[in-house]
Motif scaffolding. Structure first.
Motif, mmCIF file in Angstrom:
data_model
loop_
_atom_site.group_PDB
_atom_site.id
_atom_site.type_symbol
_atom_site.label_atom_id
_atom_site.label_comp_id
_atom_site.label_asym_id
_atom_site.label_seq_id
_atom_site.Cartn_x
_atom_site.Cartn_y
_atom_site.Cartn_z
ATOM 1 N N LYS A 133 0.830 -1.209 0.000
ATOM 2 C CA LYS A 133 0.000 0.000 0.000
ATOM 3 C C LYS A 133 0.859 1.252 0.000
ATOM 4 O O LYS A 133 0.524 2.249 -0.674
ATOM 5 C CB LYS A 133 -0.929 -0.010 1.215
ATOM 6 C CG LYS A 133 -1.890 1.169 1.288
ATOM 7 C CD LYS A 133 -2.880 1.162 0.150
ATOM 8 C CE LYS A 133 -3.895 2.299 0.260
ATOM 9 N NZ LYS A 133 -4.823 2.362 -0.893
ATOM 10 N N ILE A 139 -3.768 1.667 -4.975
ATOM 11 C CA ILE A 139 -4.371 0.341 -5.044
ATOM 12 C C ILE A 139 -5.467 0.190 -3.994
ATOM 13 O O ILE A 139 -5.393 0.760 -2.897
ATOM 14 C CB ILE A 139 -3.291 -0.752 -4.850
ATOM 15 C CG1 ILE A 139 -3.806 -2.122 -5.262
ATOM 16 C CG2 ILE A 139 -2.807 -0.779 -3.403
ATOM 17 C CD1 ILE A 139 -2.717 -3.200 -5.269
ATOM 18 N N ASP A 140 -6.525 -0.547 -4.329
ATOM 19 C CA ASP A 140 -7.513 -0.966 -3.337
ATOM 20 C C ASP A 140 -6.987 -2.251 -2.713
ATOM 21 O O ASP A 140 -7.110 -3.332 -3.291
ATOM 22 C CB ASP A 140 -8.866 -1.197 -4.002
ATOM 23 C CG ASP A 140 -9.923 -1.698 -3.011
ATOM 24 O OD1 ASP A 140 -9.600 -1.831 -1.811
ATOM 25 O OD2 ASP A 140 -11.052 -1.999 -3.445
ATOM 26 N N ILE A 141 -6.386 -2.154 -1.554
ATOM 27 C CA ILE A 141 -5.709 -3.291 -0.937
ATOM 28 C C ILE A 141 -6.696 -4.396 -0.567
ATOM 29 O O ILE A 141 -6.315 -5.566 -0.401
ATOM 30 C CB ILE A 141 -4.915 -2.834 0.306
ATOM 31 C CG1 ILE A 141 -3.717 -3.762 0.575
ATOM 32 C CG2 ILE A 141 -5.803 -2.683 1.501
ATOM 33 C CD1 ILE A 141 -2.589 -3.617 -0.408
ATOM 34 N N GLU A 142 -7.984 -4.061 -0.475
ATOM 35 C CA GLU A 142 -9.014 -5.062 -0.173
ATOM 36 C C GLU A 142 -9.603 -5.688 -1.433
ATOM 37 O O GLU A 142 -10.371 -6.648 -1.354
ATOM 38 C CB GLU A 142 -10.137 -4.422 0.647
ATOM 39 C CG GLU A 142 -9.704 -3.937 2.029
ATOM 40 C CD GLU A 142 -9.236 -5.078 2.916
ATOM 41 O OE1 GLU A 142 -9.847 -6.166 2.845
ATOM 42 O OE2 GLU A 142 -8.277 -4.877 3.674
ATOM 43 N N CYS A 143 -9.287 -5.136 -2.601
ATOM 44 C CA CYS A 143 -9.797 -5.642 -3.886
ATOM 45 C C CYS A 143 -11.312 -5.842 -3.866
ATOM 46 O O CYS A 143 -11.830 -6.906 -4.219
ATOM 47 C CB CYS A 143 -9.099 -6.942 -4.260
ATOM 48 S SG CYS A 143 -7.350 -6.732 -4.612
ATOM 49 N N GLY A 144 -12.011 -4.818 -3.396
ATOM 50 C CA GLY A 144 -13.468 -4.887 -3.356
ATOM 51 C C GLY A 144 -14.004 -5.769 -2.256
ATOM 52 O O GLY A 144 -15.201 -6.037 -2.200
ATOM 53 N N PRO A 148 -8.628 -9.693 -0.683
ATOM 54 C CA PRO A 148 -7.680 -8.734 -0.109
ATOM 55 C C PRO A 148 -6.234 -9.167 -0.304
ATOM 56 O O PRO A 148 -5.917 -10.359 -0.261
ATOM 57 C CB PRO A 148 -8.057 -8.700 1.370
ATOM 58 C CG PRO A 148 -8.832 -9.957 1.617
ATOM 59 C CD PRO A 148 -9.526 -10.270 0.332
ATOM 60 N N ASP A 301 -10.974 -4.266 -9.757
ATOM 61 C CA ASP A 301 -10.824 -4.748 -8.384
ATOM 62 C C ASP A 301 -9.609 -4.115 -7.726
ATOM 63 O O ASP A 301 -9.642 -3.753 -6.547
ATOM 64 C CB ASP A 301 -10.678 -6.273 -8.366
ATOM 65 C CG ASP A 301 -11.976 -7.002 -8.640
ATOM 66 O OD1 ASP A 301 -13.048 -6.414 -8.398
ATOM 67 O OD2 ASP A 301 -11.920 -8.152 -9.094
ATOM 68 N N PHE A 303 -7.797 -1.335 -9.072
ATOM 69 C CA PHE A 303 -7.709 0.115 -9.284
ATOM 70 C C PHE A 303 -9.069 0.649 -9.735
ATOM 71 O O PHE A 303 -9.294 0.896 -10.923
ATOM 72 C CB PHE A 303 -6.638 0.428 -10.333
ATOM 73 C CG PHE A 303 -5.290 -0.181 -10.049
ATOM 74 C CD1 PHE A 303 -4.529 0.238 -8.970
ATOM 75 C CD2 PHE A 303 -4.788 -1.192 -10.855
ATOM 76 C CE1 PHE A 303 -3.292 -0.327 -8.695
ATOM 77 C CE2 PHE A 303 -3.550 -1.759 -10.602
ATOM 78 C CZ PHE A 303 -2.802 -1.329 -9.505
ATOM 79 N N PRO A 304 -10.018 0.845 -8.808
ATOM 80 C CA PRO A 304 -11.378 1.257 -9.186
ATOM 81 C C PRO A 304 -11.434 2.588 -9.932
ATOM 82 O O PRO A 304 -12.348 2.821 -10.723
ATOM 83 C CB PRO A 304 -12.102 1.351 -7.832
ATOM 84 C CG PRO A 304 -11.297 0.510 -6.895
ATOM 85 C CD PRO A 304 -9.883 0.614 -7.361
#
Length: 395
Positions: A133, A139-144, A148, A301, A303-304
């Motif tokens: 992170k 990045i969305d570290i939780e991937c939606g 994660p 997921d 990079f929203p």
């Protein structure tokens, strides 16, 4: 970049079938390092029109097996000097390479790979989610929420380069040393007599030769049939796509095996993205809407914020896969017939070291020590080189 030859000679010391990066690199090093210049490179299409121009340009050496790590580490070393060797800008750019882990099992594999890498002097380390992170704040570290990121294998030498320039550089260098490159020339047969290579039949005439190097990727099974050999290679399309240029924001290369995504950003700002192999054998380089939709969903997921970015083109190559996800290289039961195949999704990064090792093998008739674990006979002996854990997300 290289001359056009109106006709083939009656004979050559070496015939190289395949005018991609591997074939041209072998011709270049044969001429430069071994003094073998009476060479014909036979290409049924155009230079760089195959997988050399249809890949995502990632260069790395963070493999799993000792054979793979040492082989690709030498390739990375060679890559770093190629622009100077060619006097041509290859846009070689060291970025660092994150292989994301989304499960405990993936984290165990990352630790395994890191230990093997360190044992052979390759810079790789396991990092946690906070490190990822910090390096990639976008990045969305939780991937939606459904996958994660738990950590990653970070490989500092990871790099990218301009793929078509690599083909041009090796082609021009070989041409300047006397190698003949014949485009739009198809091999229609290979003559073998008493277990030895005697000649090559083409759409532009017959060539007498005692040495043939086959470097044709997805067309390998067809060429092997011409000399009466079989291999365990099977062919699947592998697709990729590229976005419109956007402001530079992604410096490292990102790979996620669980999401089947790998992505880097070019010097022009485009996102170059790849995914898994198509799940069926089709010997065509056509692309599909299903690929674009699936890869786009997985990219979002991670990079929203990319939801409004446009895709401008997509393409496919033919991935020549082996059961153990390692290449097939070196001598064969046919005297004078040499094989450089089975590259699947990892052939571009190996271009320089393949040229070096195959030129040595062709010139001497003996396998180079770095390719000892990649021989065709390993399948008969059941001594496989199990590289699946690090080959690519396409597996």
């Amino acid at each position: 970049m290289f001359r056009r030859h109106e006709r083939l000679r009656d004979s050559y010391d070496v015939v190289i079938i395949g005018g991609g990066g591997h074939g041209l690199a072998a011709a270049y090093y044969l001429a430069r390092d071994h003094g073998v210049r009476n060479i014909a490179v036979i290409e049924k299409g155009y230079i760089g029109g195959g997988n050399t121009g249809r890949n995502t340009t990632i260069i790395r050496s963070n493999y799993l097996t000792p054979e793979g790590v040492q082989f690709y580490d030498e390739s990375v070393r060679l890559w770093q000097d190629l622009s100077a060797d060619f006097d041509l800008n290859l846009f070689y750019s060291t970025r660092g390479h994150f292989t994301l882990a989304h499960t405990d099992a993936s984290m165990r594999t990352m630790r395994w790979r890191a230990e093997v890498n360190k044992h052979y002097g390759v810079k790789s380390e396991v990092v946690d989610a906070a490190y990822v992170k910090n390096a990639l704040p976008m990045i969305d570290i939780e991937c939606g929420g459904h996958a994660p990121v738990l950590g990653a294998l970070y490989h500092a030498p990871g790099a990218i380069a301009r793929h078509d320039a690599v083909a041009w550089g090796y082609g021009r260098g070989a041409d300047q040393r006397g190698v003949e490159i014949h485009q739009e020339t198809e091999v229609t047969g290979i003559d073998v007599e008493a277990g030895r290579i005697k000649g090559v039949r083409t759409t532009r005439g017959y060539i007498s030769t005692s040495k043939v190097l086959c470097a044709v990727a997805g067309f390998t099974p067809r060429l092997l049939e011409m000399v009466g050999l079989r291999s365990p290679i099977y062919i699947h399309p592998l697709q990729a796509m590229v976005s419109e240029p956007i402001k530079p924001w992604l410096d490292p290369i990102i790979v996620s095996g669980s999401l089947h995504v790998y992505v880097s950003q070019t010097a022009r700002g485009e996102l170059v993205m790849g995914s898994t192999l198509d799940p069926y054998e089709v010997h065509q380089t056509r692309s599909t809407l299903d690929f674009t939709e699936t890869l786009s969903a997985h990219m979002l997921d991670l990079f929203p914020f990319l939801s409004e970015v446009k895709i401008v083109r997509q393409w496919a190559g033919l991935a020549d896969m082996t059961p153990d996800f390692a290449p097939i290289m070196g001598t064969t039961p046919i005297e004078g017939f040499y094989l450089d195949a089975g590259w699947g999704t990892w052939g571009f990064k190996a271009t320089p070291v393949c040229g070096k090792t195959m030129s040595h093998t062709v010139a001497t008739g003996r396998n180079h020590p770095l390719i000892a674990g990649f021989g065709l006979d390993r399948f008969a002996r059941f001594e496989l080189t199990g590289e699946k854990g690090a080959a690519s997300v396409g597996h």
